[in-house]
Design a protein around this motif. Structure first.
Motif, PDB file in Angstrom:
ATOM      1  N   ARG A  21      42.390  40.519  23.055  1.00 33.19           N
ATOM      2  CA  ARG A  21      42.784  40.513  24.464  1.00 33.19           C
ATOM      3  C   ARG A  21      43.047  41.925  24.945  1.00 33.19           C
ATOM      4  O   ARG A  21      43.470  42.784  24.200  1.00 33.19           O
ATOM      5  CB  ARG A  21      44.051  39.691  24.645  1.00 33.19           C
ATOM      6  N   SER A  27      44.333  45.256  34.242  1.00 29.97           N
ATOM      7  CA  SER A  27      43.872  43.869  34.188  1.00 29.97           C
ATOM      8  C   SER A  27      44.873  42.940  34.860  1.00 29.97           C
ATOM      9  O   SER A  27      44.488  42.005  35.569  1.00 29.97           O
ATOM     10  CB  SER A  27      43.675  43.436  32.741  1.00 29.97           C
ATOM     11  N   ALA A  28      46.145  43.182  34.623  1.00 35.58           N
ATOM     12  CA  ALA A  28      47.177  42.344  35.229  1.00 35.58           C
ATOM     13  C   ALA A  28      47.177  42.499  36.752  1.00 35.58           C
ATOM     14  O   ALA A  28      47.259  41.507  37.479  1.00 35.58           O
ATOM     15  CB  ALA A  28      48.549  42.701  34.670  1.00 35.58           C
ATOM     16  N   GLY A  30      44.646  43.399  38.610  1.00 35.38           N
ATOM     17  CA  GLY A  30      43.432  42.772  39.110  1.00 35.38           C
ATOM     18  C   GLY A  30      43.563  41.266  39.171  1.00 35.38           C
ATOM     19  O   GLY A  30      43.106  40.628  40.119  1.00 35.38           O
ATOM     20  N   GLY A  31      44.202  40.665  38.177  1.00 36.10           N
ATOM     21  CA  GLY A  31      44.425  39.230  38.183  1.00 36.10           C
ATOM     22  C   GLY A  31      45.339  38.799  39.309  1.00 36.10           C
ATOM     23  O   GLY A  31      45.108  37.772  39.953  1.00 36.10           O
ATOM     24  N   ILE A  32      46.378  39.585  39.569  1.00 40.80           N
ATOM     25  CA  ILE A  32      47.310  39.259  40.652  1.00 40.80           C
ATOM     26  C   ILE A  32      46.601  39.327  41.998  1.00 40.80           C
ATOM     27  O   ILE A  32      46.754  38.441  42.844  1.00 40.80           O
ATOM     28  CB  ILE A  32      48.537  40.192  40.613  1.00 40.80           C
ATOM     29  N   LEU A  34      43.448  38.940  42.557  1.00 46.47           N
ATOM     30  CA  LEU A  34      42.503  37.828  42.650  1.00 46.47           C
ATOM     31  C   LEU A  34      43.200  36.527  43.011  1.00 46.47           C
ATOM     32  O   LEU A  34      42.680  35.719  43.775  1.00 46.47           O
ATOM     33  CB  LEU A  34      41.764  37.673  41.317  1.00 46.47           C
ATOM     34  N   ILE A  35      44.401  36.320  42.487  1.00 43.03           N
ATOM     35  CA  ILE A  35      45.144  35.094  42.798  1.00 43.03           C
ATOM     36  C   ILE A  35      45.668  35.130  44.230  1.00 43.03           C
ATOM     37  O   ILE A  35      45.620  34.130  44.949  1.00 43.03           O
ATOM     38  CB  ILE A  35      46.299  34.908  41.794  1.00 43.03           C
ATOM     39  N   SER A  41      38.729  39.269  47.433  1.00 48.01           N
ATOM     40  CA  SER A  41      38.297  39.789  46.141  1.00 48.01           C
ATOM     41  C   SER A  41      36.839  39.453  45.869  1.00 48.01           C
ATOM     42  O   SER A  41      36.080  40.287  45.385  1.00 48.01           O
ATOM     43  CB  SER A  41      39.165  39.216  45.018  1.00 48.01           C
TER      44      SER A  41
END
Length: 72
Positions: A21, A27-28, A30-32, A34-35, A41
């Motif tokens: 991982r 990455s974190a 980018g994930g936030i 996207l959500i 996005s």
């Protein structure tokens, strides 16, 4: 001899079924993003991908012309 059947993972994760991982802050974030705003996005990703493909296509065309000139 290179063993192409096993991925080149760190020794601690070679027996694992999942790849290592990435725990980077990017990455974190980018994930936030996207959500929080998925449509923006997806739009940004589509635009970046589209421009990238246009640039690659132009570079391929230039390379093809250069190769054709070199063979004639």
């Amino acid at each position: 001899m290179i063993d192409y059947t096993r991925p080149n993972w760190p020794p601690s994760q070679r027996n694992s079924a999942a790849p290592p991982r990435s725990h980077s802050p990017t990455s974190a974030k980018g994930g936030i993003v996207l959500i929080v705003s998925p449509f923006a996005s997806i739009t940004a990703l589509a635009l970046v991908t589209g421009w990238w493909l246009i640039v690659l296509g132009v570079m391929e065309a230039i390379h093809a012309v250069q190769m054709r000139r070199a063979t004639n």
